[in-house]
Write a protein that holds these residues in place. Sequence first.
Motif, PDB file in Angstrom:
ATOM      1  N   GLY A 159     -25.064  61.570 -25.439  1.00  0.00           N
ATOM      2  CA  GLY A 159     -24.573  62.434 -24.381  1.00  0.00           C
ATOM      3  C   GLY A 159     -24.908  61.879 -23.023  1.00  0.00           C
ATOM      4  N   PHE A 160     -24.120  62.292 -22.039  1.00  0.00           N
ATOM      5  CA  PHE A 160     -24.305  61.864 -20.659  1.00  0.00           C
ATOM      6  C   PHE A 160     -24.706  63.069 -19.818  1.00  0.00           C
ATOM      7  CE2 PHE A 160     -23.005  60.970 -16.330  1.00  0.00           C
ATOM      8  CZ  PHE A 160     -23.418  59.653 -16.141  1.00  0.00           C
ATOM      9  N   SER A 161     -25.732  62.893 -18.953  1.00  0.00           N
ATOM     10  CA  SER A 161     -26.197  63.928 -18.023  1.00  0.00           C
ATOM     11  C   SER A 161     -26.693  65.145 -18.810  1.00  0.00           C
ATOM     12  CB  SER A 161     -25.083  64.293 -17.040  1.00  0.00           C
ATOM     13  OG  SER A 161     -25.583  65.080 -15.978  1.00  0.00           O
ATOM     14  N   MET A 162     -26.062  66.317 -18.659  1.00  0.00           N
ATOM     15  CA  MET A 162     -26.459  67.457 -19.470  1.00  0.00           C
ATOM     16  C   MET A 162     -26.359  67.114 -20.951  1.00  0.00           C
ATOM     17  SD  MET A 162     -24.812  71.312 -19.702  1.00  0.00           S
ATOM     18  CE  MET A 162     -23.460  70.870 -20.814  1.00  0.00           C
ATOM     19  N   GLY A 163     -25.360  66.289 -21.298  1.00  0.00           N
ATOM     20  CA  GLY A 163     -25.232  65.858 -22.683  1.00  0.00           C
ATOM     21  C   GLY A 163     -26.389  64.990 -23.129  1.00  0.00           C
ATOM     22  N   GLY A 164     -26.962  64.203 -22.198  1.00  0.00           N
ATOM     23  CA  GLY A 164     -28.154  63.430 -22.525  1.00  0.00           C
ATOM     24  C   GLY A 164     -29.338  64.327 -22.783  1.00  0.00           C
ATOM     25  N   PHE A 165     -29.462  65.386 -21.971  1.00  0.00           N
ATOM     26  CA  PHE A 165     -30.480  66.401 -22.230  1.00  0.00           C
ATOM     27  C   PHE A 165     -30.257  66.999 -23.622  1.00  0.00           C
ATOM     28  CE2 PHE A 165     -31.895  70.746 -22.425  1.00  0.00           C
ATOM     29  CZ  PHE A 165     -33.129  70.765 -21.784  1.00  0.00           C
ATOM     30  N   GLY A 166     -28.985  67.344 -23.909  1.00  0.00           N
ATOM     31  CA  GLY A 166     -28.677  67.933 -25.209  1.00  0.00           C
ATOM     32  C   GLY A 166     -28.991  67.010 -26.366  1.00  0.00           C
ATOM     33  N   ALA A 167     -28.730  65.710 -26.192  1.00  0.00           N
ATOM     34  CA  ALA A 167     -29.039  64.754 -27.252  1.00  0.00           C
ATOM     35  C   ALA A 167     -30.535  64.719 -27.539  1.00  0.00           C
ATOM     36  CB  ALA A 167     -28.537  63.371 -26.869  1.00  0.00           C
ATOM     37  N   ALA A 168     -31.353  64.754 -26.477  1.00  0.00           N
ATOM     38  CA  ALA A 168     -32.805  64.752 -26.662  1.00  0.00           C
ATOM     39  C   ALA A 168     -33.290  66.081 -27.231  1.00  0.00           C
ATOM     40  CB  ALA A 168     -33.498  64.463 -25.332  1.00  0.00           C
ATOM     41  N   HIS A 169     -32.772  67.179 -26.700  1.00  0.00           N
ATOM     42  CA  HIS A 169     -33.167  68.505 -27.177  1.00  0.00           C
ATOM     43  C   HIS A 169     -32.846  68.670 -28.668  1.00  0.00           C
ATOM     44  CE1 HIS A 169     -33.184  72.845 -27.750  1.00  0.00           C
ATOM     45  NE2 HIS A 169     -31.871  72.853 -27.897  1.00  0.00           N
ATOM     46  N   LEU A 170     -31.603  68.390 -29.050  1.00  0.00           N
ATOM     47  CA  LEU A 170     -31.187  68.596 -30.435  1.00  0.00           C
ATOM     48  C   LEU A 170     -31.720  67.504 -31.355  1.00  0.00           C
ATOM     49  CD1 LEU A 170     -27.483  69.560 -29.688  1.00  0.00           C
ATOM     50  CD2 LEU A 170     -29.277  71.123 -30.482  1.00  0.00           C
ATOM     51  N   GLY A 171     -31.684  66.254 -30.877  1.00  0.00           N
ATOM     52  CA  GLY A 171     -32.118  65.147 -31.718  1.00  0.00           C
ATOM     53  C   GLY A 171     -33.584  65.209 -32.071  1.00  0.00           C
ATOM     54  N   PHE A 172     -34.406  65.673 -31.120  1.00  0.00           N
ATOM     55  CA  PHE A 172     -35.846  65.714 -31.367  1.00  0.00           C
ATOM     56  C   PHE A 172     -36.309  67.063 -31.907  1.00  0.00           C
ATOM     57  CE2 PHE A 172     -36.014  62.321 -27.851  1.00  0.00           C
ATOM     58  CZ  PHE A 172     -35.712  61.331 -28.776  1.00  0.00           C
ATOM     59  N   LYS A 173     -35.457  68.078 -31.822  1.00  0.00           N
ATOM     60  CA  LYS A 173     -35.767  69.352 -32.469  1.00  0.00           C
ATOM     61  C   LYS A 173     -35.429  69.293 -33.956  1.00  0.00           C
ATOM     62  CE  LYS A 173     -35.035  74.348 -32.096  1.00  0.00           C
ATOM     63  NZ  LYS A 173     -34.425  75.443 -31.274  1.00  0.00           N
ATOM     64  N   TYR A 174     -34.384  68.523 -34.281  1.00  0.00           N
ATOM     65  CA  TYR A 174     -33.916  68.447 -35.664  1.00  0.00           C
ATOM     66  C   TYR A 174     -33.934  66.985 -36.141  1.00  0.00           C
ATOM     67  CZ  TYR A 174     -32.050  73.058 -34.425  1.00  0.00           C
ATOM     68  OH  TYR A 174     -31.904  74.361 -34.005  1.00  0.00           O
ATOM     69  N   PRO A 175     -35.101  66.364 -36.203  1.00  0.00           N
ATOM     70  CA  PRO A 175     -35.147  64.957 -36.635  1.00  0.00           C
ATOM     71  C   PRO A 175     -34.686  64.762 -38.071  1.00  0.00           C
ATOM     72  CG  PRO A 175     -37.357  65.879 -36.509  1.00  0.00           C
ATOM     73  CD  PRO A 175     -36.440  66.890 -35.891  1.00  0.00           C
ATOM     74  N   GLU A 176     -34.660  65.851 -38.840  1.00  0.00           N
ATOM     75  CA  GLU A 176     -34.168  65.746 -40.211  1.00  0.00           C
ATOM     76  C   GLU A 176     -32.645  65.620 -40.273  1.00  0.00           C
ATOM     77  OE1 GLU A 176     -34.029  70.133 -39.217  1.00  0.00           O
ATOM     78  OE2 GLU A 176     -35.303  68.415 -38.751  1.00  0.00           O
ATOM     79  N   LEU A 177     -31.960  65.885 -39.143  1.00  0.00           N
ATOM     80  CA  LEU A 177     -30.499  65.824 -39.108  1.00  0.00           C
ATOM     81  C   LEU A 177     -29.957  64.556 -38.487  1.00  0.00           C
ATOM     82  CD1 LEU A 177     -29.429  69.445 -38.038  1.00  0.00           C
ATOM     83  CD2 LEU A 177     -29.383  68.436 -40.324  1.00  0.00           C
ATOM     84  N   PHE A 178     -30.725  63.920 -37.576  1.00  0.00           N
ATOM     85  CA  PHE A 178     -30.180  62.833 -36.772  1.00  0.00           C
ATOM     86  C   PHE A 178     -31.034  61.573 -36.886  1.00  0.00           C
ATOM     87  CE2 PHE A 178     -29.056  66.871 -34.746  1.00  0.00           C
ATOM     88  CZ  PHE A 178     -27.667  66.782 -34.802  1.00  0.00           C
ATOM     89  N   GLY A 179     -30.357  60.469 -37.202  1.00  0.00           N
ATOM     90  CA  GLY A 179     -31.060  59.202 -37.313  1.00  0.00           C
ATOM     91  C   GLY A 179     -30.973  58.350 -36.068  1.00  0.00           C
ATOM     92  N   ALA A 180     -30.157  58.762 -35.098  1.00  0.00           N
ATOM     93  CA  ALA A 180     -30.025  58.007 -33.858  1.00  0.00           C
ATOM     94  C   ALA A 180     -29.793  58.984 -32.709  1.00  0.00           C
ATOM     95  CB  ALA A 180     -28.884  57.008 -33.934  1.00  0.00           C
ATOM     96  N   VAL A 181     -30.450  58.729 -31.580  1.00  0.00           N
ATOM     97  CA  VAL A 181     -30.347  59.575 -30.389  1.00  0.00           C
ATOM     98  C   VAL A 181     -30.152  58.670 -29.186  1.00  0.00           C
ATOM     99  CG1 VAL A 181     -31.518  61.253 -28.923  1.00  0.00           C
ATOM    100  CG2 VAL A 181     -31.815  61.363 -31.411  1.00  0.00           C
ATOM    101  N   SER A 182     -29.050  58.860 -28.494  1.00  0.00           N
ATOM    102  CA  SER A 182     -28.700  58.030 -27.338  1.00  0.00           C
ATOM    103  C   SER A 182     -28.620  58.914 -26.096  1.00  0.00           C
ATOM    104  CB  SER A 182     -27.359  57.329 -27.588  1.00  0.00           C
ATOM    105  OG  SER A 182     -26.944  56.611 -26.452  1.00  0.00           O
ATOM    106  N   ILE A 183     -29.551  58.713 -25.167  1.00  0.00           N
ATOM    107  CA  ILE A 183     -29.684  59.549 -23.970  1.00  0.00           C
ATOM    108  C   ILE A 183     -29.170  58.756 -22.782  1.00  0.00           C
ATOM    109  CG2 ILE A 183     -31.321  60.802 -22.506  1.00  0.00           C
ATOM    110  CD1 ILE A 183     -33.237  60.711 -25.036  1.00  0.00           C
ATOM    111  N   MET A 184     -27.993  59.101 -22.288  1.00  0.00           N
ATOM    112  CA  MET A 184     -27.362  58.371 -21.201  1.00  0.00           C
ATOM    113  C   MET A 184     -27.462  59.178 -19.904  1.00  0.00           C
ATOM    114  SD  MET A 184     -26.559  55.667 -22.727  1.00  0.00           S
ATOM    115  CE  MET A 184     -25.504  54.678 -23.755  1.00  0.00           C
TER     116      MET A 184
END
Length: 300
Positions: free
Chosen positions: A160-185
């Motif tokens: 995600g970009f900007s707010m989407g980057g925040f969302g990628a970190a929020h969701l990716g690190f809250k649910y590490p069992e769901l996501f194997g890659a997190v890209s914060i732009m």
Amino acid sequence: MRAATTAPLFALALSFCICPQTVPSDEPAFLDPNQGAPAGTRYETFHSQTIKGDVSYLIYLPPGYDTSTGRRYPVIYWLHGKGGNQRGGGVFVAQLDSAIKSGASPAVIAVLVNGLRDSRYYDSYDGKRPVETVFVKDLIPHVDATYRTLSKREFRALEGFSMGGFGAAHLGFKYPELFGAVSIMSGALLDDESVVTQSDLYEKNFGGNRDYFHQGSPWVLVRENAKKIRGRTFVRIGVGDRDNLFERDTNYHKLLDSLNIRHDFFTVPEVAHEQGKFYEKLGGGAFEFYRRAFRAAPSK
């Protein structure tokens, strides 16, 4: 620290939607009535049990998807920025499609998520905009049931970009069992101090409740789940060297370093908080990250 590569410009006119909804009247809808789809994507909907209604998204299917009927693919979920909508991922898809065709990227499915205009990809405190739950509990299972995905976490990514980057970190690190890659732009990585300065969003999304924001803060979640992330999740942070978020993203990079979470960190030269220019300068080289992240994905 990596320098970004250059590539031909992909022009994209971002459109914004102000859609009728019950409360308030100017709130963008989960079902975007604008069915426009950037080149290479198509507009789709599904029924969400969370909101008891339909939700829209855009889908990109890679070359060969319709003919290689036995093959399954990794999935990248792309999250748009504040003020944007699902069509904002068109520039990402244009580059992804080109990178797949040139062999610079593995073949993947991309889903452009409807995150409303300013949700931060949280469930709102008042429960009226359950963006996080719709995404995690409804959209992801729908995509896995509808398309030929590789449904393990190792083959599921967030970008995600900007707010989407925040969302990628929020969701990716809250649910590490769901996501194997997190890209914060160019992530708009609000913390406990900065969130209260955005008074309208602070009230609208978090009910003015600092504890509610704190529990889902990317700064908190990455600490709490460091053991589940470390060595298991591919992470990258990229930011323009003229971006007003440069210091904040750099500090987040330093936090991951302090937690011994291996990740890529790079700056894009001569770029401010400009999504089109950011992705233009990254070019096809940006997809080496996904080549590494999805290296175990079958190629046939």
